[in-house]
Design a protein around this motif. Sequence first.
Motif, PDB file in Angstrom:
ATOM      1  N   ASN A  77       0.875  -1.156   0.217  1.00 49.75           N
ATOM      2  CA  ASN A  77       0.106  -0.132  -0.031  1.00 49.75           C
ATOM      3  C   ASN A  77       0.858   1.296  -0.088  1.00 49.75           C
ATOM      4  OD1 ASN A  77      -2.704  -0.761   0.029  1.00 49.75           O
ATOM      5  ND2 ASN A  77      -2.837  -0.701   1.924  1.00 49.75           N
ATOM      6  N   HIS A  95      -3.939   2.832 -14.460  1.00 50.75           N
ATOM      7  CA  HIS A  95      -4.030   1.510 -14.011  1.00 50.75           C
ATOM      8  C   HIS A  95      -2.820   0.697 -14.480  1.00 50.75           C
ATOM      9  CE1 HIS A  95      -8.036   1.768 -11.874  1.00 50.75           C
ATOM     10  NE2 HIS A  95      -8.501   2.126 -12.853  1.00 50.75           N
ATOM     11  N   HIS A 122      -5.112  -6.361  -5.464  1.00 53.86           N
ATOM     12  CA  HIS A 122      -4.656  -5.123  -4.632  1.00 53.86           C
ATOM     13  C   HIS A 122      -5.280  -3.954  -5.490  1.00 53.86           C
ATOM     14  CE1 HIS A 122      -2.425  -6.496  -1.014  1.00 53.86           C
ATOM     15  NE2 HIS A 122      -2.358  -7.690  -1.720  1.00 53.86           N
ATOM     16  N   ALA A 123      -5.375  -2.847  -4.858  1.00 53.80           N
ATOM     17  CA  ALA A 123      -5.556  -1.745  -5.571  1.00 53.80           C
ATOM     18  C   ALA A 123      -4.366  -1.184  -6.278  1.00 53.80           C
ATOM     19  CB  ALA A 123      -6.183  -0.482  -4.832  1.00 53.80           C
ATOM     20  N   ARG A 125      -3.868   2.027  -7.406  1.00 51.49           N
ATOM     21  CA  ARG A 125      -3.429   3.153  -7.279  1.00 51.49           C
ATOM     22  C   ARG A 125      -3.970   3.577  -6.008  1.00 51.49           C
ATOM     23  NH1 ARG A 125      -8.053   6.625 -10.535  1.00 51.49           N
ATOM     24  NH2 ARG A 125      -9.825   5.443 -10.214  1.00 51.49           N
ATOM     25  N   GLN A 127      -6.379   5.335  -3.134  1.00 50.27           N
ATOM     26  CA  GLN A 127      -7.751   5.283  -3.120  1.00 50.27           C
ATOM     27  C   GLN A 127      -8.410   6.803  -3.478  1.00 50.27           C
ATOM     28  OE1 GLN A 127      -9.333   3.829   0.570  1.00 50.27           O
ATOM     29  NE2 GLN A 127     -11.295   4.069   0.000  1.00 50.27           N
TER      30      GLN A 127
END
Lengths: 171, 246
Positions: A77, A95, A122-123, A125, A127
């Motif tokens: 993160n 992305h 997982h993200a 970028r 939030q």
Amino acid sequence: MPLLSNIKSLLVLALFAIALVGCDAGVPEPNLAPAKAKAAQCVEPTADMRKNHMKYLLVHRDKTVIEGIRTTQHSLNECINCHVAPTREDGSAVHYTDEKKDHFCSSCHSYVGVKLDCFQCHADRPQVMENINYQHKLSSNTYHLSAKNAPPELSDLLLLGQSQQAQGVTQ
Amino acid sequence: MSQINAYRRKFMAAVGGVAVGGLASGVILRSVEASDVPAKPADQPVSNKVRWGMLIDINRLTDGGVAMVEACKREHGWGNDPKSRPEQQSQWMRTVKVTDKLTQHSFTLPVMCQHCEEPPCVDVCPTGASMKRADGIVQVNKHICIGCRYCMMACPYKARSFVHESLTDQRPHSPRGMGTVESCNLCVHRIDKGQLPACVEAAPNAVIFGDLNDPNSRISQAVKTLGGSQIRADLGLNTGVRYLGL
């Protein structure tokens, strides 16, 4: 006959050379600008990170999921919060699957042909809040408000985990 | 006839219990307190000295738990996967309406992973992805989940869901991805920081969250005086989520 075979071999050589030239033109240009931009601020020396970033992430992921250790140093993160902007200058989302390959991770991974599967779950970028006035996370506890300075909405505060503040608003 | 009488006796006893529970819980159930979850240093592993639990008073949940479900959706970003049909959508938490066929008396309760001490989902998992953390939280380690869905079949509470499509822009603290099973994890990312789970914050007057192993915690005190029933207690799973007013 020897003359003919000589011509043949010369032709083959010439074709091979042309093919080589064609290959040369086909090598993609790596887009390393995103990867180099913040190298100096990284949690480990650049050479170490180049070689061992996946080891750090693998060790950290098991510690986090199984033992609940949530230090920030080798957290994916935090990599994303620092190295990836949520949007480009034109406002489009960044992305890792984008053709432009300007996502920090995919800029290098696409060049060396190593598959990235972190971001299937997982993200990829930081939030972006449902409230457009919110920008993105700067670190695990700090957030960046846009220049519009609109107060964040209650749902965003809940999302951000600033629960006490949110409760204060409701009461 | 005797069967009906036996049923009536049992039912009246249950109603009495509910009424007492409702009154007494008013004294003890206050709004949630941050001190229920002491902050853990980020570099320390979780310990089995703690066992997280939740006590939900259904009589005080005026909306039947809808707000809790909504808070969970916001926190983890499930329930709105663009390509999935409604029956394929993930469901970490849902409201269940129970109606007595004889009297038409009905109530609604929120149901999610009950965080069993003896979780059937962990027993059946072939890879060890379905796991119980030292502090009693049952969750899926999605890094090693192969998506076989045995745990979904094993769970008596229907608490687990399967992600059917590739997703983008997940919540950074709650990764979700195609081909893995997921369920309520008691908001581990919040508990590890000393915060309450999102659903508990959404229903501050009806839910107590805390450490069941600590005899002085508010939840232990409440469970000691008021009881608190498990769903399907007959299975002997010793759930961490308990209900008042069932």
